[in-house]
Design a protein around this motif. Structure first.
Motif, PDB file in Angstrom:
ATOM      1  N   GLU A 271       0.786  -1.227   0.000  1.00  0.00           N
ATOM      2  CA  GLU A 271       0.000   0.000   0.000  1.00  0.00           C
ATOM      3  C   GLU A 271       0.822   1.283   0.000  1.00  0.00           C
ATOM      4  O   GLU A 271       0.504   2.227   0.728  1.00  0.00           O
ATOM      5  CB  GLU A 271      -0.913  -0.021   1.228  1.00  0.00           C
TER       6      GLU A 271
ATOM      7  N   GLU B 298      -3.734  -4.424   9.313  1.00  0.00           N
ATOM      8  CA  GLU B 298      -4.247  -5.443   8.386  1.00  0.00           C
ATOM      9  C   GLU B 298      -5.657  -5.927   8.708  1.00  0.00           C
ATOM     10  O   GLU B 298      -6.428  -6.257   7.802  1.00  0.00           O
ATOM     11  CB  GLU B 298      -3.280  -6.629   8.313  1.00  0.00           C
TER      12      GLU B 298
ATOM     13  N   THR C 145      -7.940  -3.218   7.589  1.00  0.00           N
ATOM     14  CA  THR C 145      -7.928  -3.167   6.121  1.00  0.00           C
ATOM     15  C   THR C 145      -8.687  -4.342   5.514  1.00  0.00           C
ATOM     16  O   THR C 145      -9.403  -4.180   4.519  1.00  0.00           O
ATOM     17  CB  THR C 145      -6.473  -3.131   5.627  1.00  0.00           C
TER      18      THR C 145
ATOM     19  N   TYR D 210      -4.904 -10.453   9.846  1.00  0.00           N
ATOM     20  CA  TYR D 210      -5.840 -10.103   8.778  1.00  0.00           C
ATOM     21  C   TYR D 210      -7.271 -10.526   9.136  1.00  0.00           C
ATOM     22  O   TYR D 210      -8.185  -9.714   9.181  1.00  0.00           O
ATOM     23  CB  TYR D 210      -5.435 -10.798   7.477  1.00  0.00           C
TER      24      TYR D 210
ATOM     25  N   HIS E 227      -5.992   0.590   2.713  1.00  0.00           N
ATOM     26  CA  HIS E 227      -4.880   1.018   3.567  1.00  0.00           C
ATOM     27  C   HIS E 227      -4.683   2.543   3.532  1.00  0.00           C
ATOM     28  O   HIS E 227      -4.017   3.091   4.418  1.00  0.00           O
ATOM     29  CB  HIS E 227      -3.581   0.346   3.128  1.00  0.00           C
TER      30      HIS E 227
ATOM     31  N   HIS F  32      -8.144  -3.921  -1.122  1.00  0.00           N
ATOM     32  CA  HIS F  32      -7.374  -4.037   0.116  1.00  0.00           C
ATOM     33  C   HIS F  32      -6.302  -2.938   0.196  1.00  0.00           C
ATOM     34  O   HIS F  32      -6.221  -2.210   1.192  1.00  0.00           O
ATOM     35  CB  HIS F  32      -6.740  -5.430   0.187  1.00  0.00           C
ATOM     36  N   GLU F  33      -5.508  -2.810  -0.839  1.00  0.00           N
ATOM     37  CA  GLU F  33      -4.420  -1.811  -0.791  1.00  0.00           C
ATOM     38  C   GLU F  33      -4.983  -0.395  -0.752  1.00  0.00           C
ATOM     39  O   GLU F  33      -4.451   0.471  -0.063  1.00  0.00           O
ATOM     40  CB  GLU F  33      -3.457  -1.999  -1.969  1.00  0.00           C
TER      41      GLU F  33
HETATM   42 ZN    ZN Z   1      -2.598  -5.201   3.857  1.00  0.00          ZN
END
Ligand code: ZN
Ligand code: BES
Length: 623
Positions: free
Chosen positions: A292, A339, A342, A404, A320, A316-317
């Motif tokens: 990210e 994470e 995110t 995550y 961030h 996802h990125e």
């Molecule tokens: Zn990540």
């Protein structure tokens, strides 16, 4: 502001460790990061100005880093992080030499660089060069690129690799703005995680110079560069794609929804605070799915499936940009704040842009990864705790499905308890309250208690936040995700297991995620050679161009020693270096006597082309 900026030198001697119990440090003004030598309470870096030349023959960046310091008046020194750097000189702004010493090297942390600070010095310049083996930098031969004509260089800073190319205080709690001037060989373009001031560069003796500026204070693991034959295509007014010319059209088509994704995230969590959002598609050795880097997500080409089916990684990125880059884990023990948040945001973005069923499938796949990890570590294992004790560990070890998917499960559970509207409002305000700061797990707990729970004892009892953050395993109040589409796939799994031929399965319109679920469910089964051949013949799995589907299939193939798939396995392992794919495939091979020589033989050929992030992991598997 960040806690570490508060000047309380006495506390520095307490040796506070990153992982304490729930009562930790609530009253303390800054957090000690055990993965950095920095002593920010004495002197801390606030701005980094880089002036570097990239020498592809010597595989070296060389030049200078000029650091602006926020120092205590009586500070005698500033302590920086370095690893494998050759330090030539340190000077003040007048060019007078400053004394410095490099401490003893540690294999994970590198070496502290202590620079003596005369009274009134607040800007220092370090002349230095990187090592050809700097772990943050991968120098690629032309043959390792799509175009095959030009070399390529990219950096990877997270978690603590920035110190191998920039001498600074490499801690996520010490935010810094940066500026850079990069001189690169003619014919190449440089890009960075920053505003690009000279998109085409300017001619200088011996190459082209590119200038950049990141005016927002960011953690140094987000400093990033890439140099190569890099083209650009816009996908919208403030989004676009950088990639090699041979890849850029395909990448622009794959990421055609970028602009909509940014808009959807803003509608949920407030304004995008970084200006542009672009994606750089790297050569195939990039060791992660995505990274990210602010304004410029770095991504693996293995998500170019041709049908946008793997763009959750971009969601996802992008997420961030709020969780991670705007509000950052203060130490790597708090990695789940980056994470877990995110991964939850990723699901919400995917739901907003692609619908609830797509998001539900992704959530179930994540939960399966979590359950596999908990089973592997053991439900009581300290590795399954969100707030990790990483003393003596490389912080890279924090990157497991716990951070995550257990992190995301916590947020989903809170959302379900308090209702979406109320939860979304809290989350939006949380990002605004902590924007451009670095916070700990304890800060998160304080914030949610003050602003969401607000003294509601029944809610507090129901949520069990301490247990979630500081306890092992998956608490019993975790919301169980469900996907209707996967329930239908499960029915087909059963039919296949009971002997129905592949062509009779209603798999005709399955999405990538349904294939992942189907193949994941078959992995633990014992299938006959006929069944494998039937699946492969009917669905063309061995020649799948979708990396996630191919890996799920190759794992089944290895489990059953299905030889027709082995050439494709070898091709896949030698043509890309994404660690998430390498790890299970090599581990599966090594778990079988027949697979060990094959794993060793493939790895011998492929290893020189992998990034050190990947070889560090695979070296421990293939022996
Ligand atoms: Zn990540
Ligand atoms: N920030 C991570 C990548 C990372 C983690 C780098 C730890 C270094 C240390 C990035 O956002 C990430 O999580 N990437 C995932 C993809 C994601 C969809 C789960 C990856 O690379 O697989």
């Amino acid at each position: 502001m960040i806690r570490s900026s508060v000047l309380v030198p006495a506390l520095a001697t307490l040796g506070l460790i990153a992982a304490c119990g729930p009562s930790d440090r609530a009253d303390l003004p800054f957090v000690r990061d055990i993965h950095s030598y920095a002593r920010p309470e004495i002197a801390r870096v606030t701005h980094v100005a880089l002036d570097l030349r990239a020498d592809f023959e010597r595989r070296q960046l060389s030049g200078s880093a000029t650091l602006t310091l926020d120092r205590a008046r009586d500070a005698a020194e500033v302590v920086l992080d370095t690893r494998d750097l050759a330090i030539e000189a340190v000077t003040d702004t007048a060019g007078s030499a400053l004394e410095f010493v490099l401490g003893t090297p540690d294999s994970i942390l590198g070496r502290p660089l202590r620079v003596s600070l005369p009274r009134d010095v607040t800007v220092i310049t370090i002349r230095y060069a990187t090592s050809p083996d700097a772990p943050a930098l991968q120098w690629l031969d032309p043959a390792q690129t799509a175009g095959g004509q030009q070399p390529y260089l990219f950096s990877q800073g997270q978690a603590i690799l920035t110190r191998t190319w920039v001498p600074t205080q490499d801690s996520p709690g010490i935010r810094q703005t940066y500026a850079a001037r990069l001189v690169v060989p003619d014919g190449l373009r440089a890009v960075m995680s920053a505003e690009m001031l000279t998109p085409d560069g300017t001619a200088v003796p011996g190459g082209r110079a590119f200038a950049f500026r990141m005016p927002e204070p960011i953690p140094p693991y987000l400093f990033a560069l890439a140099i190569g034959d890099i083209a650009f295509r816009a996908t919208g007014p403030r989004t676009g794609v950088y990639a090699e010319p041979a890849v850029v059209e395909q990448a622009a088509a794959e990421f055609a929804d970028l602009e909509r994704m940014v808009e959807a995230t803003e509608a949920l969590y407030g304004p995008y605070r970084w200006g542009r959002y672009d994606v750089l598609v790297l050569p195939p050795s990039f060791p992660f799915g995505g990274m990210e880097n602010p304004r410029l997500t770095f991504a693996t080409p293995t998500i170019l499936a041709g049908d946008r089916s793997l763009v959750a990684l971009i969601a996802h990125e992008l997420a961030h940009s709020w969780s991670g880059n705007l509000v950052t884990n203060a130490t790597w023990s708090d990695f789940w704040l980056n994470e877990g948040f995110t991964s939850y945001l990723e699901l919400r973005i995917m739901e907003a842009v692609y619908g609830a069923e797509r998001a539900a499938m992704l959530e179930v796949l994540g939960r399966q990864d979590l359950e596999t990890a908990i089973a592997e570590f053991g439900a009581d294992s300290s590795r399954t705790v969100l707030h990790l004790n990483l003393r003596g560990h490389d912080p890279d070890d924090a990157a497991t499905p716990i951070a995550y998917d257990k992190g995301a499960a916590l947020l989903r559970t809170i959302e379900t308890s308090v209702g979406r509207d109320r939860f979304d409002r809290w989350l939006r305000d949380y990002f605004a309250r902590h924007a451009f700061t670095s916070i700990t797990s304890a800060d998160f707990l304080r914030d949610i208690r003050e602003h969401l729970i607000a003294g509601d004892q029944e809610l507090e009892d129901q949520l069990q936040l301490e247990r979630w953050v500081y306890g092992p395993g998956l608490p019993g109040n975790a919301v169980v995700p469900h996907s209707e589409a996967f329930a239908r796939v499960d029915a087909q799994v059963t039919r296949f297991q009971q002997g129905s031929p592949a062509r009779q399965l209603s798999a005709g319109r399955w999405s990538t995620q349904e294939w992942q679920h189907f193949l994941g469910a078959l992995l633990a089964d014992s299938l006959t050679r006929e069944q494998l051949a039937d699946l492969d013949r009917t669905f063309g799995l061995t020649r799948s161009g979708n990396s996630e589907v191919l890996v799920a299939w190759l794992r089944i193939a290895i489990a059953h020693r299905y030889e027709p798939a082995l050439p494709a396995l070898e091709r896949f392992l030698t043509s890309q270096g994404r660690r998430k794919f390498l790890r299970p495939l090599y581990a599966d091979l090594m778990a079988r006597a027949w697979g060990q020589p094959l794993a060793r033989q493939i790895y011998r050929v492929a290893r020189p082309r992998y990034h050190t992030v990947s070889t560090r992991t695979i070296d421990a598997i293939v022996q």
